[in-house]
Design a protein around this motif. Structure first.
Motif, mmCIF file in Angstrom:
data_model
loop_
_atom_site.group_PDB
_atom_site.id
_atom_site.type_symbol
_atom_site.label_atom_id
_atom_site.label_comp_id
_atom_site.label_asym_id
_atom_site.label_seq_id
_atom_site.Cartn_x
_atom_site.Cartn_y
_atom_site.Cartn_z
ATOM 1 N N GLU A 1 0.828 -1.209 0.000
ATOM 2 C CA GLU A 1 0.000 0.000 0.000
ATOM 3 C C GLU A 1 0.861 1.257 0.000
ATOM 4 O O GLU A 1 2.005 1.240 0.443
ATOM 5 N N MET A 2 0.277 2.341 -0.478
ATOM 6 C CA MET A 2 0.883 3.670 -0.386
ATOM 7 C C MET A 2 0.267 4.364 0.820
ATOM 8 O O MET A 2 -0.911 4.186 1.121
ATOM 9 N N LEU A 3 1.065 5.151 1.501
ATOM 10 C CA LEU A 3 0.607 5.913 2.651
ATOM 11 C C LEU A 3 0.704 7.395 2.290
ATOM 12 O O LEU A 3 1.749 7.866 1.844
ATOM 13 N N HIS A 4 -0.390 8.114 2.461
ATOM 14 C CA HIS A 4 -0.454 9.542 2.127
ATOM 15 C C HIS A 4 -0.458 10.356 3.412
ATOM 16 O O HIS A 4 -0.919 9.897 4.452
ATOM 17 N N SER A 5 0.033 11.570 3.319
ATOM 18 C CA SER A 5 0.004 12.470 4.459
ATOM 19 C C SER A 5 0.086 13.891 3.922
ATOM 20 O O SER A 5 -0.222 14.147 2.757
ATOM 21 N N GLY A 6 0.533 14.789 4.735
ATOM 22 C CA GLY A 6 0.659 16.176 4.335
ATOM 23 C C GLY A 6 0.684 17.059 5.564
ATOM 24 O O GLY A 6 0.561 16.585 6.702
ATOM 25 N N ALA A 7 0.823 18.343 5.330
ATOM 26 C CA ALA A 7 0.840 19.311 6.425
ATOM 27 C C ALA A 7 0.636 20.697 5.850
ATOM 28 O O ALA A 7 0.918 20.937 4.667
ATOM 29 N N PHE A 8 0.152 21.589 6.705
ATOM 30 C CA PHE A 8 0.094 22.981 6.280
ATOM 31 C C PHE A 8 1.523 23.468 6.058
ATOM 32 O O PHE A 8 2.450 23.036 6.747
ATOM 33 N N ALA A 9 1.695 24.336 5.085
ATOM 34 C CA ALA A 9 3.033 24.778 4.675
ATOM 35 C C ALA A 9 3.797 25.455 5.814
ATOM 36 O O ALA A 9 5.030 25.437 5.822
ATOM 37 N N ARG B 1 12.002 5.115 5.635
ATOM 38 C CA ARG B 1 13.245 5.157 6.420
ATOM 39 C C ARG B 1 12.873 5.293 7.897
ATOM 40 O O ARG B 1 12.448 6.369 8.339
ATOM 41 N N PRO B 2 13.028 4.233 8.658
ATOM 42 C CA PRO B 2 12.692 4.316 10.102
ATOM 43 C C PRO B 2 13.546 5.374 10.806
ATOM 44 O O PRO B 2 14.710 5.582 10.466
ATOM 45 N N ILE C 1 0.647 21.159 1.842
ATOM 46 C CA ILE C 1 1.533 20.311 1.042
ATOM 47 C C ILE C 1 1.112 18.864 1.263
ATOM 48 O O ILE C 1 0.945 18.434 2.410
ATOM 49 N N THR C 2 0.926 18.104 0.174
ATOM 50 C CA THR C 2 0.578 16.685 0.281
ATOM 51 C C THR C 2 1.814 15.845 -0.004
ATOM 52 O O THR C 2 2.690 16.227 -0.775
ATOM 53 N N THR C 3 1.864 14.672 0.663
ATOM 54 C CA THR C 3 3.017 13.781 0.539
ATOM 55 C C THR C 3 2.541 12.335 0.393
ATOM 56 O O THR C 3 1.386 12.015 0.679
ATOM 57 N N ARG C 4 3.475 11.462 -0.020
ATOM 58 C CA ARG C 4 3.159 10.045 -0.208
ATOM 59 C C ARG C 4 4.403 9.215 0.070
ATOM 60 O O ARG C 4 5.532 9.636 -0.200
ATOM 61 N N LEU C 5 4.172 7.983 0.598
ATOM 62 C CA LEU C 5 5.262 7.089 0.949
ATOM 63 C C LEU C 5 4.880 5.654 0.616
ATOM 64 O O LEU C 5 3.798 5.197 0.966
ATOM 65 N N GLY C 6 5.792 4.951 -0.048
ATOM 66 C CA GLY C 6 5.662 3.517 -0.263
ATOM 67 C C GLY C 6 6.642 2.791 0.637
ATOM 68 O O GLY C 6 7.635 3.365 1.095
ATOM 69 N N GLN C 7 6.382 1.523 0.892
ATOM 70 C CA GLN C 7 7.235 0.751 1.785
ATOM 71 C C GLN C 7 8.702 0.763 1.360
ATOM 72 O O GLN C 7 9.582 0.902 2.212
ATOM 73 N N LEU D 1 11.058 10.346 7.248
ATOM 74 C CA LEU D 1 10.475 9.021 7.069
ATOM 75 C C LEU D 1 10.544 8.534 5.620
ATOM 76 O O LEU D 1 10.367 7.354 5.359
ATOM 77 N N GLY D 2 10.789 9.465 4.683
ATOM 78 C CA GLY D 2 10.881 9.092 3.275
ATOM 79 C C GLY D 2 9.721 9.558 2.422
ATOM 80 O O GLY D 2 9.681 9.276 1.213
ATOM 81 N N PHE D 3 8.760 10.272 2.996
ATOM 82 C CA PHE D 3 7.632 10.787 2.217
ATOM 83 C C PHE D 3 8.139 11.752 1.149
ATOM 84 O O PHE D 3 9.049 12.546 1.406
ATOM 85 N N ALA D 4 7.533 11.693 -0.025
ATOM 86 C CA ALA D 4 7.855 12.609 -1.121
ATOM 87 C C ALA D 4 6.681 13.565 -1.321
ATOM 88 O O ALA D 4 5.514 13.168 -1.202
ATOM 89 N N ILE D 5 6.993 14.798 -1.637
ATOM 90 C CA ILE D 5 5.948 15.795 -1.901
ATOM 91 C C ILE D 5 5.252 15.438 -3.211
ATOM 92 O O ILE D 5 5.904 15.170 -4.222
ATOM 93 N N THR D 6 3.910 15.436 -3.172
ATOM 94 C CA THR D 6 3.123 15.121 -4.367
ATOM 95 C C THR D 6 2.274 16.290 -4.842
ATOM 96 O O THR D 6 1.729 16.239 -5.933
ATOM 97 N N GLY D 7 2.130 17.308 -4.030
ATOM 98 C CA GLY D 7 1.308 18.434 -4.460
ATOM 99 C C GLY D 7 1.306 19.571 -3.465
ATOM 100 O O GLY D 7 1.721 19.424 -2.314
ATOM 101 N N ARG D 8 0.849 20.707 -3.962
ATOM 102 C CA ARG D 8 0.695 21.915 -3.146
ATOM 103 C C ARG D 8 -0.629 22.550 -3.515
ATOM 104 O O ARG D 8 -1.007 22.561 -4.674
#
Length: 191
Positions: free
Chosen positions: A134-142, A186-187, A176-182, A154-161
């Motif tokens: 699975e992909m894990l999505h997240s994000g945060a206010f800028a 990075r623990p 800002i939205t982010t996404r991470l695959g297994q 953790l290794g999340f990559a930015i996918t959008g603003r």
């Protein structure tokens, strides 16, 4: 049932209890309501979250706990507690619009000590152990640099603003939205 959808509907399994070097992440209890209300009643915490209204009080916390307990949706909503079982925050993984999302918050008194990095890393690691494809999505206010740094570590990559409405701010704010695959995870080792 479509075999492709079944892992999403099944989810990662029952809400676990996760032990880290300094924390215990556990399912919520009704007795957590006062600590949740104290934390989310603080504008500095609430302003970093999109769905938290202000003012936020004990009844809001009780309503949120009751809703979470009554839902059959897959996912985890874990209390972050210190060794003496003091509730200091939340890490949650929930299914929204067919995608798994990581969300979290921490009482302001505990900021800057590495607790959220430790908690989020442990929960993400457990999630990928159960749901490796699975992909894990997240994000945060800028303007939430600390949260974005945790996601980056953790290794999340930015996918959008874009802009997202913040109930506590009563306004749209840059997000800002982010996404991470297994494979990219990075623990983060506890301090």
């Amino acid at each position: 049932m479509n075999a492709i959808l079944s892992p999403l509907l099944r989810g990662p399994g029952p809400c676990p209890t996760v032990h880290t070097k300094r924390l215990v992440l556990r399912p919520h209890r009704t007795s957590d309501a006062d600590a949740i209300a104290e934390s989310l009643g603080d504008f500095e915490v609430a302003r970093m979250l999109s769905r938290v209204p202000l003012p936020y009080d004990r009844q809001d916390a009780l309503d949120g706990l009751a809703t979470a307990a009554s839902t059959s949706l897959p996912g985890w909503n874990l209390a972050i507690t210190t060794g003496d079982d003091v509730h200091i925050g939340v890490v949650a993984i929930e299914l929204r619009h067919g995608q798994w999302h990581l969300g979290y918050w921490l009482n302001r008194y505990f900021w800057g000590r590495g607790f959220m990095s430790e908690a989020a890393s442990a929960v993400v690691e457990r999630f990928f152990r159960r749901m490796p494809d699975e992909m894990l999505h997240s994000g945060a206010f800028a303007d939430n640099g600390a949260s974005l740094r945790i996601q980056d570590r953790l290794g999340f990559a930015i996918t959008g603003r874009g802009d997202l409405y913040s109930r506590s701010r009563g306004a749209m704010a840059p997000h800002i939205t982010t996404r991470l695959g297994q494979p990219e995870f990075r623990p983060i080792l506890a301090a």
